[in-house]
Design a protein around this motif. Structure first.
Motif, short mmCIF file in Angstrom:
data_model
loop_
_atom_site.label_atom_id
_atom_site.label_comp_id
_atom_site.label_asym_id
_atom_site.label_seq_id
_atom_site.Cartn_x
_atom_site.Cartn_y
_atom_site.Cartn_z
N LYS A 17 4.35 15.35 -1.09
CA LYS A 17 5.66 15.00 -0.55
C LYS A 17 5.66 13.55 -0.08
CE LYS A 17 6.92 19.69 0.92
NZ LYS A 17 7.32 20.55 2.05
N VAL A 18 6.80 12.90 -0.29
CA VAL A 18 6.92 11.47 0.03
C VAL A 18 6.61 11.19 1.49
CG1 VAL A 18 8.49 9.51 0.15
CG2 VAL A 18 8.58 11.06 -1.82
N LEU A 19 7.17 11.97 2.40
CA LEU A 19 6.96 11.75 3.83
C LEU A 19 5.50 11.93 4.22
CD1 LEU A 19 10.14 13.41 5.42
CD2 LEU A 19 9.66 10.97 5.08
N VAL A 20 4.84 12.87 3.58
CA VAL A 20 3.42 13.10 3.86
C VAL A 20 2.59 11.89 3.43
CG1 VAL A 20 1.40 14.51 3.29
CG2 VAL A 20 3.63 15.60 3.66
N VAL A 21 2.91 11.36 2.26
CA VAL A 21 2.19 10.18 1.76
C VAL A 21 2.42 8.98 2.66
CG1 VAL A 21 2.00 8.56 -0.16
CG2 VAL A 21 2.28 11.00 -0.62
N ILE A 22 3.68 8.76 3.05
CA ILE A 22 4.01 7.62 3.91
C ILE A 22 3.30 7.73 5.25
CG2 ILE A 22 5.86 6.47 5.17
CD1 ILE A 22 7.74 7.16 2.88
N LYS A 23 3.32 8.92 5.84
CA LYS A 23 2.70 9.12 7.15
C LYS A 23 1.20 8.87 7.11
CE LYS A 23 2.41 12.46 10.94
NZ LYS A 23 2.79 13.83 11.40
N SER A 24 0.53 9.43 6.11
CA SER A 24 -0.92 9.26 6.01
C SER A 24 -1.30 7.82 5.69
CB SER A 24 -1.49 10.20 4.95
OG SER A 24 -0.94 9.91 3.67
N THR A 25 -0.47 7.15 4.88
CA THR A 25 -0.76 5.77 4.50
C THR A 25 -0.56 4.83 5.69
OG1 THR A 25 -0.02 6.24 2.25
CG2 THR A 25 -0.27 3.93 2.85
N LEU A 26 0.47 5.11 6.50
CA LEU A 26 0.73 4.27 7.68
C LEU A 26 -0.46 4.27 8.63
CD1 LEU A 26 4.48 5.04 8.49
CD2 LEU A 26 3.51 2.87 7.75
N LEU A 35 0.81 -1.22 0.00
CA LEU A 35 0.00 0.00 0.00
C LEU A 35 0.84 1.27 0.00
CD1 LEU A 35 -2.86 -1.05 2.45
CD2 LEU A 35 -2.90 -0.96 -0.06
N ILE A 36 1.98 1.25 0.66
CA ILE A 36 2.82 2.46 0.71
C ILE A 36 3.42 2.79 -0.66
CG2 ILE A 36 4.93 3.46 1.66
CD1 ILE A 36 4.31 2.10 4.29
#
Length: 274
Positions: A212-221, A200-201
Protein backbone atom coordinates in the motif's frame (compact mmCIF):
# COMPACT_ATOMS: atom_id res chain seq x y z
CA UNK A 1 28.32 -14.07 -29.45
CA UNK A 2 28.06 -17.84 -29.97
CA UNK A 3 31.07 -18.44 -27.73
CA UNK A 4 29.56 -16.27 -25.00
CA UNK A 5 26.25 -18.14 -25.14
CA UNK A 6 28.07 -21.44 -24.52
CA UNK A 7 29.40 -20.17 -21.20
CA UNK A 8 26.58 -18.01 -19.82
CA UNK A 9 22.77 -17.70 -20.08
CA UNK A 10 21.25 -15.74 -22.95
CA UNK A 11 20.00 -13.00 -20.58
CA UNK A 12 23.51 -12.45 -19.27
CA UNK A 13 24.88 -12.29 -22.82
CA UNK A 14 22.27 -9.73 -23.84
CA UNK A 15 22.99 -7.63 -20.76
CA UNK A 16 26.72 -7.73 -21.44
CA UNK A 17 26.19 -6.71 -25.07
CA UNK A 18 23.86 -3.89 -24.01
CA UNK A 19 26.44 -2.52 -21.57
CA UNK A 20 29.22 -2.74 -24.15
CA UNK A 21 27.08 -0.85 -26.69
CA UNK A 22 26.33 1.86 -24.13
CA UNK A 23 30.00 2.22 -23.22
CA UNK A 24 31.19 2.26 -26.83
CA UNK A 25 28.52 4.76 -27.89
CA UNK A 26 29.33 7.11 -25.02
CA UNK A 27 33.04 6.90 -25.76
CA UNK A 28 32.56 7.66 -29.46
CA UNK A 29 30.12 10.51 -28.75
CA UNK A 30 32.39 12.32 -26.30
CA UNK A 31 35.85 11.23 -27.43
CA UNK A 32 36.48 14.71 -28.95
CA UNK A 33 36.39 16.21 -25.43
CA UNK A 34 39.81 14.65 -24.74
CA UNK A 35 41.61 17.13 -26.99
CA UNK A 36 40.49 20.27 -25.17
CA UNK A 37 42.57 22.16 -22.62
CA UNK A 38 41.94 24.31 -19.57
CA UNK A 39 39.60 27.29 -19.73
CA UNK A 40 37.82 29.90 -17.59
CA UNK A 41 37.42 28.79 -13.95
CA UNK A 42 39.88 25.92 -14.43
CA UNK A 43 42.72 28.37 -13.80
CA UNK A 44 41.11 29.64 -10.59
CA UNK A 45 40.72 26.08 -9.31
CA UNK A 46 44.25 25.12 -10.31
CA UNK A 47 45.51 28.04 -8.24
CA UNK A 48 43.17 27.55 -5.26
CA UNK A 49 43.70 23.79 -5.07
CA UNK A 50 47.35 23.85 -4.14
CA UNK A 51 48.43 22.41 -0.79
CA UNK A 52 51.94 21.95 0.57
CA UNK A 53 50.95 20.15 3.80
CA UNK A 54 48.12 18.16 5.36
CA UNK A 55 46.69 21.25 7.07
CA UNK A 56 46.28 23.12 3.78
CA UNK A 57 44.72 20.02 2.24
CA UNK A 58 42.19 19.70 5.07
CA UNK A 59 41.27 23.35 4.61
CA UNK A 60 39.63 22.31 1.34
CA UNK A 61 36.84 20.94 3.54
CA UNK A 62 36.78 23.93 5.89
CA UNK A 63 33.76 26.11 4.95
CA UNK A 64 35.14 28.94 7.09
CA UNK A 65 38.39 29.15 5.18
CA UNK A 66 38.47 31.78 2.46
CA UNK A 67 39.61 30.84 -1.04
CA UNK A 68 39.87 33.76 -3.50
CA UNK A 69 37.16 33.81 -6.16
CA UNK A 70 35.52 30.59 -4.93
CA UNK A 71 31.97 31.05 -3.65
CA UNK A 72 30.74 27.45 -3.71
CA UNK A 73 31.48 24.71 -1.21
CA UNK A 74 32.28 21.74 -3.45
CA UNK A 75 35.62 20.55 -2.05
CA UNK A 76 35.58 16.92 -3.10
CA UNK A 77 34.86 17.26 -6.83
CA UNK A 78 36.68 20.55 -7.24
CA UNK A 79 39.65 21.25 -4.96
CA UNK A 80 40.55 17.65 -4.10
CA UNK A 81 40.04 16.68 -7.74
CA UNK A 82 42.25 19.48 -9.05
CA UNK A 83 44.84 18.98 -6.30
CA UNK A 84 45.30 15.25 -6.98
CA UNK A 85 45.46 15.63 -10.76
CA UNK A 86 47.79 18.59 -10.63
CA UNK A 87 50.04 16.76 -8.16
CA UNK A 88 50.17 13.62 -10.30
CA UNK A 89 50.08 14.98 -13.85
CA UNK A 90 51.00 18.65 -13.62
CA UNK A 91 49.29 21.00 -16.07
CA UNK A 92 48.25 18.26 -18.47
CA UNK A 93 44.49 18.47 -19.15
CA UNK A 94 44.24 15.00 -20.76
CA UNK A 95 44.03 13.01 -17.46
CA UNK A 96 41.29 15.38 -16.24
CA UNK A 97 39.21 14.68 -19.34
CA UNK A 98 39.95 10.94 -19.32
CA UNK A 99 38.75 10.65 -15.74
CA UNK A 100 35.61 12.64 -16.53
CA UNK A 101 34.76 10.48 -19.53
CA UNK A 102 35.54 7.24 -17.67
CA UNK A 103 33.32 8.22 -14.73
CA UNK A 104 30.55 9.31 -17.12
CA UNK A 105 30.57 5.84 -18.69
CA UNK A 106 30.37 4.28 -15.22
CA UNK A 107 27.41 6.54 -14.46
CA UNK A 108 25.71 5.31 -17.61
CA UNK A 109 26.11 1.72 -16.43
CA UNK A 110 24.77 2.60 -12.98
CA UNK A 111 21.86 4.40 -14.62
CA UNK A 112 21.14 1.25 -16.63
CA UNK A 113 20.89 -0.82 -13.45
CA UNK A 114 18.74 1.82 -11.72
CA UNK A 115 16.21 1.91 -14.57
CA UNK A 116 16.24 -1.88 -14.81
CA UNK A 117 15.48 -2.17 -11.10
CA UNK A 118 12.62 0.31 -11.41
CA UNK A 119 10.97 -1.05 -14.57
CA UNK A 120 12.15 -4.68 -14.59
CA UNK A 121 12.59 -4.41 -18.35
CA UNK A 122 16.07 -4.72 -19.93
CA UNK A 123 14.94 -2.99 -23.14
CA UNK A 124 13.71 0.08 -21.29
CA UNK A 125 16.92 0.07 -19.25
CA UNK A 126 19.06 -0.16 -22.38
CA UNK A 127 17.38 2.64 -24.32
CA UNK A 128 17.20 4.88 -21.25
CA UNK A 129 20.90 4.42 -20.54
CA UNK A 130 21.75 4.76 -24.23
CA UNK A 131 20.10 8.16 -24.55
CA UNK A 132 21.39 9.20 -21.13
CA UNK A 133 24.94 8.44 -22.26
CA UNK A 134 24.83 10.56 -25.41
CA UNK A 135 22.61 13.34 -24.01
CA UNK A 136 23.78 16.86 -24.83
CA UNK A 137 23.22 17.70 -21.16
CA UNK A 138 26.65 16.16 -20.49
CA UNK A 139 28.43 18.41 -22.99
CA UNK A 140 29.46 21.03 -20.43
CA UNK A 141 30.59 18.59 -17.75
CA UNK A 142 32.75 16.62 -20.21
CA UNK A 143 34.28 19.50 -22.18
CA UNK A 144 34.69 21.93 -19.27
CA UNK A 145 36.99 20.48 -16.59
CA UNK A 146 35.60 22.61 -13.76
CA UNK A 147 32.18 21.04 -14.36
CA UNK A 148 33.53 17.62 -13.32
CA UNK A 149 31.49 18.19 -10.16
CA UNK A 150 28.37 17.29 -12.18
CA UNK A 151 29.80 13.89 -13.10
CA UNK A 152 31.10 13.21 -9.60
CA UNK A 153 27.89 14.10 -7.81
CA UNK A 154 25.90 11.94 -10.27
CA UNK A 155 28.18 9.00 -9.49
CA UNK A 156 27.52 9.27 -5.76
CA UNK A 157 23.79 9.97 -6.29
CA UNK A 158 23.34 6.81 -8.35
CA UNK A 159 25.31 4.75 -5.84
CA UNK A 160 23.22 6.12 -2.99
CA UNK A 161 19.91 5.44 -4.74
CA UNK A 162 20.91 1.94 -5.85
CA UNK A 163 22.19 1.07 -2.37
CA UNK A 164 18.98 2.30 -0.77
CA UNK A 165 16.79 0.26 -3.13
CA UNK A 166 19.02 -2.76 -2.59
CA UNK A 167 18.54 -2.37 1.17
CA UNK A 168 14.77 -2.31 0.76
CA UNK A 169 14.98 -5.40 -1.42
CA UNK A 170 17.32 -7.48 0.75
CA UNK A 171 17.11 -5.90 4.21
CA UNK A 172 20.90 -5.87 4.46
CA UNK A 173 21.93 -3.03 6.79
CA UNK A 174 25.27 -2.55 5.07
CA UNK A 175 23.43 -1.39 1.94
CA UNK A 176 21.58 1.26 3.95
CA UNK A 177 24.86 2.40 5.51
CA UNK A 178 26.43 2.53 2.05
CA UNK A 179 23.54 4.69 0.87
CA UNK A 180 24.21 7.17 3.67
CA UNK A 181 27.96 7.06 3.16
CA UNK A 182 27.64 7.86 -0.54
CA UNK A 183 25.12 10.63 0.15
CA UNK A 184 27.74 12.59 2.09
CA UNK A 185 30.36 12.81 -0.70
CA UNK A 186 27.58 13.63 -3.14
CA UNK A 187 26.80 16.90 -1.34
CA UNK A 188 30.53 17.56 -0.95
CA UNK A 189 30.70 17.33 -4.74
CA UNK A 190 27.76 19.63 -5.44
CA UNK A 191 24.96 20.92 -3.23
CA UNK A 192 22.21 19.95 -5.68
CA UNK A 193 22.66 16.38 -4.38
CA UNK A 194 20.45 17.42 -1.46
CA UNK A 195 17.55 16.27 -3.62
CA UNK A 196 18.36 12.59 -2.93
CA UNK A 197 15.93 12.17 0.02
CA UNK A 198 13.11 13.56 -2.13
CA UNK A 199 13.80 10.90 -4.75
CA UNK A 200 13.71 8.00 -2.31
CA UNK A 201 9.94 8.07 -1.76
CA UNK A 202 8.81 7.88 -5.43
CA UNK A 203 11.54 5.32 -6.20
CA UNK A 204 10.42 3.20 -3.25
CA UNK A 205 6.84 3.37 -4.49
CA UNK A 206 7.94 2.15 -7.92
CA UNK A 207 9.85 -0.85 -6.54
CA UNK A 208 7.27 -1.82 -3.91
CA UNK A 209 4.08 -1.70 -5.95
CA UNK A 210 2.66 -4.72 -4.17
CA UNK A 211 2.42 -2.74 -0.91
CA UNK A 212 0.00 0.00 0.00
CA UNK A 213 1.18 3.50 -0.89
CA UNK A 214 0.79 4.89 2.64
CA UNK A 215 2.73 1.97 4.10
CA UNK A 216 5.60 2.54 1.68
CA UNK A 217 5.66 6.29 2.35
CA UNK A 218 5.61 5.83 6.12
CA UNK A 219 8.40 3.26 6.18
CA UNK A 220 10.52 5.26 3.73
CA UNK A 221 10.13 8.47 5.73
CA UNK A 222 11.64 6.76 8.77
CA UNK A 223 14.62 5.68 6.71
CA UNK A 224 15.06 9.20 5.32
CA UNK A 225 15.51 10.79 8.76
CA UNK A 226 19.31 10.23 8.93
CA UNK A 227 19.60 11.84 5.49
CA UNK A 228 17.72 14.87 6.80
CA UNK A 229 20.06 15.10 9.78
CA UNK A 230 23.04 15.21 7.42
CA UNK A 231 21.28 17.91 5.39
CA UNK A 232 20.59 19.96 8.53
CA UNK A 233 24.23 19.79 9.59
CA UNK A 234 25.46 20.62 6.10
CA UNK A 235 23.06 23.55 5.64
CA UNK A 236 23.83 25.01 9.07
CA UNK A 237 27.57 24.91 8.45
CA UNK A 238 27.21 26.35 4.97
CA UNK A 239 25.05 29.26 6.09
CA UNK A 240 27.47 30.02 8.91
CA UNK A 241 30.54 29.82 6.69
CA UNK A 242 31.68 33.12 5.24
CA UNK A 243 32.64 31.34 2.04
CA UNK A 244 28.94 30.90 1.33
CA UNK A 245 27.44 32.31 -1.87
CA UNK A 246 24.75 33.82 0.35
CA UNK A 247 27.26 36.20 1.86
CA UNK A 248 29.46 37.41 -0.98
CA UNK A 249 30.23 37.37 -4.65
CA UNK A 250 28.20 38.07 -7.75
CA UNK A 251 25.58 35.41 -6.95
CA UNK A 252 22.30 36.52 -5.47
CA UNK A 253 19.64 34.33 -3.87
CA UNK A 254 16.09 35.11 -4.91
CA UNK A 255 12.74 33.45 -4.36
CA UNK A 256 10.87 35.48 -6.98
CA UNK A 257 8.18 33.35 -8.63
CA UNK A 258 9.06 34.60 -12.12
CA UNK A 259 12.71 33.63 -11.61
CA UNK A 260 11.77 30.14 -10.44
CA UNK A 261 9.54 29.63 -13.49
CA UNK A 262 12.32 30.82 -15.81
CA UNK A 263 14.82 28.41 -14.24
CA UNK A 264 12.40 25.51 -14.48
CA UNK A 265 11.64 26.30 -18.11
CA UNK A 266 15.28 26.40 -19.20
CA UNK A 267 16.31 23.34 -17.20
CA UNK A 268 13.39 21.43 -18.72
CA UNK A 269 14.46 22.44 -22.23
CA UNK A 270 18.09 21.63 -21.41
CA UNK A 271 17.13 18.19 -20.07
CA UNK A 272 15.94 17.28 -23.57
CA UNK A 273 19.22 18.46 -25.04
CA UNK A 274 17.65 21.36 -26.92
Amino acid sequence: NGLLQQNMPKKQVNKLISLLVIILTGFVAYFPSLKYGFSQDDFIHLYSSKASNIGEFLNFFNPFYHFPDIFFYRPLATQVYFFLNQSLFGLNPLPFHLEGLFLHLINSILFYFLVKKLWQDPKIAFFSAFFYTISAAHFLSLYYISAFQEIARMFFILLSLLSFLKFQETGKNRMYILSLLTFTPSILSKETSLIIPLLLIPLSMMTRKEQKVLVVIKSTLKLILPFLVIILIYTSVRLAGFQSIFNEGSYNTTFAFSGIIQNLKWYLIWSFGL
